[in-house]
Design an enzyme around this catalytic site. Structure first.
Site, PDB file in Angstrom:
ATOM      1  N   LYS A 164      14.072 -24.630   4.018  1.00 51.13           N
ATOM      2  CA  LYS A 164      14.644 -23.741   5.015  1.00 51.13           C
ATOM      3  C   LYS A 164      13.887 -23.867   6.341  1.00 51.13           C
ATOM      4  O   LYS A 164      12.729 -24.283   6.355  1.00 51.13           O
ATOM      5  CB  LYS A 164      14.548 -22.281   4.538  1.00 51.13           C
ATOM      6  CG  LYS A 164      15.359 -21.936   3.313  1.00 51.13           C
ATOM      7  CD  LYS A 164      15.095 -20.488   2.906  1.00 51.13           C
ATOM      8  CE  LYS A 164      15.885 -20.106   1.662  1.00 51.13           C
ATOM      9  NZ  LYS A 164      17.326 -19.979   1.952  1.00 51.13           N
ATOM     10  N   ARG A 223      22.471 -20.063  -8.015  1.00 54.91           N
ATOM     11  CA  ARG A 223      23.588 -20.296  -8.936  1.00 54.91           C
ATOM     12  C   ARG A 223      23.152 -21.116 -10.149  1.00 54.91           C
ATOM     13  O   ARG A 223      23.735 -21.001 -11.228  1.00 54.91           O
ATOM     14  CB  ARG A 223      24.738 -20.964  -8.189  1.00 54.91           C
ATOM     15  CG  ARG A 223      24.451 -22.337  -7.636  1.00 54.91           C
ATOM     16  CD  ARG A 223      25.397 -22.743  -6.535  1.00 54.91           C
ATOM     17  NE  ARG A 223      25.177 -21.967  -5.316  1.00 54.91           N
ATOM     18  CZ  ARG A 223      25.901 -22.085  -4.212  1.00 54.91           C
ATOM     19  NH1 ARG A 223      26.908 -22.954  -4.166  1.00 54.91           N
ATOM     20  NH2 ARG A 223      25.645 -21.354  -3.151  1.00 54.91           N
TER      21      ARG A 223
END
Length: 489
Positions: free
Chosen positions: A265, A339
């Site tokens: 990030k 996920r």
């Protein structure tokens, strides 16, 4: 954990009001109506409440708002909190009024002159929820909150109504503390230990370690944490308060810190990724609430605890990982890791417990914040009845949630050239394709909801019931869902 306010309900004693040291909260109706407690305060303050009721500032106040008078004449109290609230105010307005009082509550003892307010219990809940301050890491420890005394017409009745609400407040505080903790404190090991301690409340708690997870086939979950020094874990919490029925299941993403892994990030804002375990935090808070109020239902909470770090051992973009279900996943973006944690946990929950319904929670996508802001959680479901029941429960508790669509066109974005699926689609509809990914790990016939709480788990400014930071979103709504539809008797 941060303690909730100690609230006591007692009989009305008009003669004790003037002598109370600390703070006093009193209520005026929208038109300036006063009950016996307010009339007594008005008398000893030489008409201060009557003057306020006739003022322009009071007229501009919304119902549920409060103003503070410092060192009021005629009272021993250091401050008088005047709240605009009708006797028969609705529950949400009463909570708002309680929160307005809770925001002012400090170390001094607080006397709340609730009298014959119909929603006195809801008022106490709002007060407890807002009187929260996470100060564990400040060098000067915060002074403990003073006791809260509610003067009410029927103290035993109100106390009975307030008891389950106090359990909810404690569950919310537990969630807020977890989400607010920095990652160097809330490691996967520390998180698991805090959950194990809830065995004292009657929960059955198991901690599955990496060697057992490997044997069970948690390969996608383990792939997320393999670049971290912190061991990946799965914690299973069971509350068996019902009969012989299969349990309802809550599943939570618990990424204690998310760098994005190899797909790292940007530095700006990465400090906020201490809250990426918010889904697991909410599941933990709900399970705590169910145990505290001894819910007559069978519920299991499963959380996957990992840390997503870049390292020589970390999963790479382009790797292919095989899930517990047996499907293979091409990793396109290692920052779409939540996920992967949920995929194995969802499959495990179904294989082991055959739940009557299943809800997963995760701070999953930034896209949900673009779509819904910080006002609503995104809800995705394969079952209209369960989803409608949840949305009703969320509305009852004032927790914003909005259902978004799903469909084959979104699912098609997950097609991979070399594996059964990719872990991301395109930027278009990113929250929906994430939900489509998760649905692939939900068995046909299992009612399921995915809740994307990226925008609601932690916020930069205060809300009605919480200061800035962790909100504890979802504990109230999910507890209400169990109460409404899954408890016996």
């Amino acid at each position: 954990m941060t303690p909730t306010a100690a609230i006591e309900f007692k009989e009305i004693e008009l003669d004790a009001i003037a002598a109370h040291e600390g703070s006093v909260a009193v209520f005026l109706g929208s038109e300036g109506a006063m009950d016996q407690c307010a009339r007594r305060v008005n008398r000893v303050t030489k008409g201060a409440l009557a003057r306020m009721a006739e003022s322009e500032s009071f007229e501009k106040m919304k119902e549920g708002e409060a103003t503070v008078l410092a060192f009021p004449q005629g009272l021993a109290a250091e401050k008088l909190v005047v709240v605009k609230l009708d006797r028969r105010a609705k529950a949400d307005v009463a909570r708002k009024a309680g929160a307005a009082i809770g925001k002012t509550h400090g170390k001094a003892a607080l006397l709340v002159l609730a009298g014959n307010l119909v929603q006195a219990a809801e008022l106490s809940f709002g007060l407890a929820m807002r009187a929260y301050d996470f100060s564990d890491h400040k060098s000067k420890a915060a002074d403990p909150l003073g006791a809260v005394h509610f003067m009410v017409a029927k103290p035993e009745e109100i106390a009975a109504q307030a008891a389950p609400m106090a359990a909810v407040a404690e569950g919310v505080f537990f969630t807020r503390d977890l989400v607010n903790e920095p990652a160097n404190v809330l490691t996967t090991t520390d998180f698991a230990a805090r959950l194990a301690a809830m065995q004292e409340l009657g929960l059955e708690v198991e901690i599955l370690e990496e060697d057992e997870l490997e044997k069970l086939g948690f390969r996608t979950l383990l792939s997320v944490g393999q670049g971290s020094e912190s061991p990946s874990k799965v914690v299973v919490m069971q509350w068996n308060g019902g009969g012989d029925e299969k349990p309802f299941a809550f599943v939570g993403k618990g990424v204690v810190f998310d760098t994005g892994g190899i797909s790292i990030k940007p530095a700006a804002g990465m400090e906020d990724m201490t809250m990426d375990m918010g889904g697991a935090g909410t599941v933990a808070g709900v399970m705590r609430t169910l145990a505290l109020r001894k819910a007559k239902a069978n519920v299991v909470g499963i959380v996957g605890l990992v840390e997503n770090m870049p390292d020589g051992k970390a999963t790479r973009p382009g790797d292919v990982v095989k899930s517990m279900k047996g499907d293979t996943i091409e990793i396109i973006n290692t920052d779409a890791e939540g996920r992967l944690v949920l995929a194995d946990c969802l499959w495990y929950a179904q294989e082991r417990f055959e739940p009557t319904g299943m809800i997963n929670l995760a701070t999953l996508t930034g896209a949900i914040i673009i779509g819904l802001g910080h006002e609503n959680t995104g809800a995705f479901s394969n079952d209209d009845a369960l989803c409608n029941a949840f949305l009703k429960a969320a509305a009852q508790e004032g927790e914003g949630a909005w259902r978004l669509p799903m469909g084959q066109a979104y699912d098609d974005q997950l097609k991979s050239r070399i594996a059964d699926m990719k872990n991301v689609g395109t930027r278009a509809g990113g929250s929906i394709t994430a939900a489509q990914f998760l649905q692939r790990f939900v068995k046909e016939g299992t009612p399921w909801i995915h809740l994307d709480i990226a925008g609601t788990a932690s916020v930069k400014s205060e809300t009605t019931l919480a200061p800035a930071g962790a909100t504890g979103w979802g504990v109230m709504a999910l507890d209400r869902l169990i109460r409404n539809g899954y408890e016996a008797g």
